[in-house]
Design a protein around this motif. Structure first.
Motif, PDB file in Angstrom:
ATOM      1  N   GLY A   8       0.772  -1.226   0.000  1.00  0.00           N
ATOM      2  CA  GLY A   8       0.000   0.000   0.000  1.00  0.00           C
ATOM      3  C   GLY A   8       0.809   1.284   0.000  1.00  0.00           C
ATOM      4  N   GLY A   9       2.122   1.180   0.108  1.00  0.00           N
ATOM      5  CA  GLY A   9       2.926   2.389   0.087  1.00  0.00           C
ATOM      6  C   GLY A   9       2.947   3.025  -1.297  1.00  0.00           C
ATOM      7  N   ARG A  19      -3.508   3.970   2.428  1.00  0.00           N
ATOM      8  CA  ARG A  19      -3.853   2.915   3.372  1.00  0.00           C
ATOM      9  C   ARG A  19      -2.844   1.796   3.234  1.00  0.00           C
ATOM     10  NH1 ARG A  19      -9.352  -0.660   3.895  1.00  0.00           N
ATOM     11  NH2 ARG A  19      -8.462  -1.689   2.069  1.00  0.00           N
ATOM     12  N   LEU A  20      -2.168   1.507   4.305  1.00  0.00           N
ATOM     13  CA  LEU A  20      -1.199   0.415   4.344  1.00  0.00           C
ATOM     14  C   LEU A  20      -1.878  -0.840   4.898  1.00  0.00           C
ATOM     15  CD1 LEU A  20       1.965   2.194   5.796  1.00  0.00           C
ATOM     16  CD2 LEU A  20       1.163   2.082   3.422  1.00  0.00           C
ATOM     17  N   SER A  21      -1.470  -1.975   4.352  1.00  0.00           N
ATOM     18  CA  SER A  21      -1.962  -3.264   4.827  1.00  0.00           C
ATOM     19  C   SER A  21      -0.789  -4.153   5.189  1.00  0.00           C
ATOM     20  CB  SER A  21      -2.784  -3.959   3.740  1.00  0.00           C
ATOM     21  OG  SER A  21      -3.914  -3.210   3.380  1.00  0.00           O
ATOM     22  N   CYS A  22      -1.025  -5.022   6.147  1.00  0.00           N
ATOM     23  CA  CYS A  22      -0.006  -5.991   6.542  1.00  0.00           C
ATOM     24  C   CYS A  22      -0.694  -7.330   6.765  1.00  0.00           C
ATOM     25  CB  CYS A  22       0.705  -5.550   7.815  1.00  0.00           C
ATOM     26  SG  CYS A  22       1.834  -6.785   8.491  1.00  0.00           S
ATOM     27  N   ALA A  23      -0.213  -8.344   6.091  1.00  0.00           N
ATOM     28  CA  ALA A  23      -0.759  -9.688   6.244  1.00  0.00           C
ATOM     29  C   ALA A  23       0.292 -10.578   6.886  1.00  0.00           C
ATOM     30  CB  ALA A  23      -1.178 -10.247   4.899  1.00  0.00           C
ATOM     31  N   ILE A  73      -5.278   2.929  13.077  1.00  0.00           N
ATOM     32  CA  ILE A  73      -4.852   1.541  12.980  1.00  0.00           C
ATOM     33  C   ILE A  73      -6.049   0.642  13.285  1.00  0.00           C
ATOM     34  CG2 ILE A  73      -4.104   1.398  15.405  1.00  0.00           C
ATOM     35  CD1 ILE A  73      -1.798  -0.409  14.437  1.00  0.00           C
ATOM     36  N   SER A  74      -6.144  -0.460  12.573  1.00  0.00           N
ATOM     37  CA  SER A  74      -7.254  -1.386  12.817  1.00  0.00           C
ATOM     38  C   SER A  74      -6.829  -2.799  12.451  1.00  0.00           C
ATOM     39  CB  SER A  74      -8.488  -0.981  12.010  1.00  0.00           C
ATOM     40  OG  SER A  74      -8.217  -0.976  10.624  1.00  0.00           O
ATOM     41  N   ARG A  75      -7.450  -3.766  13.104  1.00  0.00           N
ATOM     42  CA  ARG A  75      -7.210  -5.163  12.782  1.00  0.00           C
ATOM     43  C   ARG A  75      -8.230  -5.590  11.735  1.00  0.00           C
ATOM     44  NH1 ARG A  75      -3.874  -7.521  16.934  1.00  0.00           N
ATOM     45  NH2 ARG A  75      -3.969  -9.547  15.919  1.00  0.00           N
ATOM     46  N   GLY A  76      -7.749  -6.402  10.817  1.00  0.00           N
ATOM     47  CA  GLY A  76      -8.661  -6.930   9.832  1.00  0.00           C
ATOM     48  C   GLY A  76      -9.325  -8.201  10.331  1.00  0.00           C
ATOM     49  N   LEU A  84      -3.360   0.451   8.306  1.00  0.00           N
ATOM     50  CA  LEU A  84      -3.035   1.784   8.771  1.00  0.00           C
ATOM     51  C   LEU A  84      -3.577   2.779   7.750  1.00  0.00           C
ATOM     52  CD1 LEU A  84      -1.586   3.383  11.030  1.00  0.00           C
ATOM     53  CD2 LEU A  84       0.375   3.558   9.470  1.00  0.00           C
ATOM     54  N   GLN A  85      -4.656   3.439   8.111  1.00  0.00           N
ATOM     55  CA  GLN A  85      -5.227   4.484   7.271  1.00  0.00           C
ATOM     56  C   GLN A  85      -4.539   5.798   7.605  1.00  0.00           C
ATOM     57  OE1 GLN A  85      -7.626   4.310   4.765  1.00  0.00           O
ATOM     58  NE2 GLN A  85      -7.111   6.457   4.417  1.00  0.00           N
TER      59      GLN A  85
END
Length: 125
Positions: A8-9, A19-23, A73-76, A84-85
């Motif tokens: 998302g960078g 919006r960044l995502s991390c899996a 920050i939020s958990r999916g 991370l929005q």
């Protein structure tokens, strides 16, 4: 093998959003805290935000680097993802952003056991 992969960078102008995502994979992260840190060239890695397994969140409050009110920050679902929005981005937000996971939540990087490779965020003025 545990892996955390960020995405998302990119390059945006000041005032815009990303919006960044991390899996995370390789184990169960339901009871782990997950966090975002960032590191700008020539600077130390710094805390951005963390969220506990129960959903509570803490944000950087240092006046020079405060993201509170701009970042969320939020958990999916499932809980092995963290988002991370980032709104109203500023040039000083430019950095490599890292996702982290740990048994304990905290604002120092030593609290976390697992790290991603990072994703570049560049904000132009």
């Amino acid at each position: 093998q545990v892996q955390l992969v960020e995405s998302g960078g990119g390059l945006v102008q000041a005032g815009e959003s990303l919006r960044l995502s991390c899996a995370a994979s390789g184990r169960t992260f339901d009871t782990y805290a997950m966090a975002w840190f960032r590191q700008a060239p020539g600077k130390e890695r710094e805390f951005v935000a963390t969220t506990s397994w129960s959903g509570g969140s803490t944000y950087s409050a240092t006046s020079a680097t405060s993201v509170k009110g701009r970042f969320t920050i939020s958990r999916g679902s499932p809980k092995n993802t963290v988002l991370l929005q980032m709104n109203r981005l500023k040039p000083e937000d430019t950095a490599v952003y890292y996702c982290a996971a740990g048994v304990k939540s905290g604002t120092h990087f030593t609290a976390y056991d697992y790290w991603g490779q990072g994703t570049q965020v560049t904000v132009s003025s």
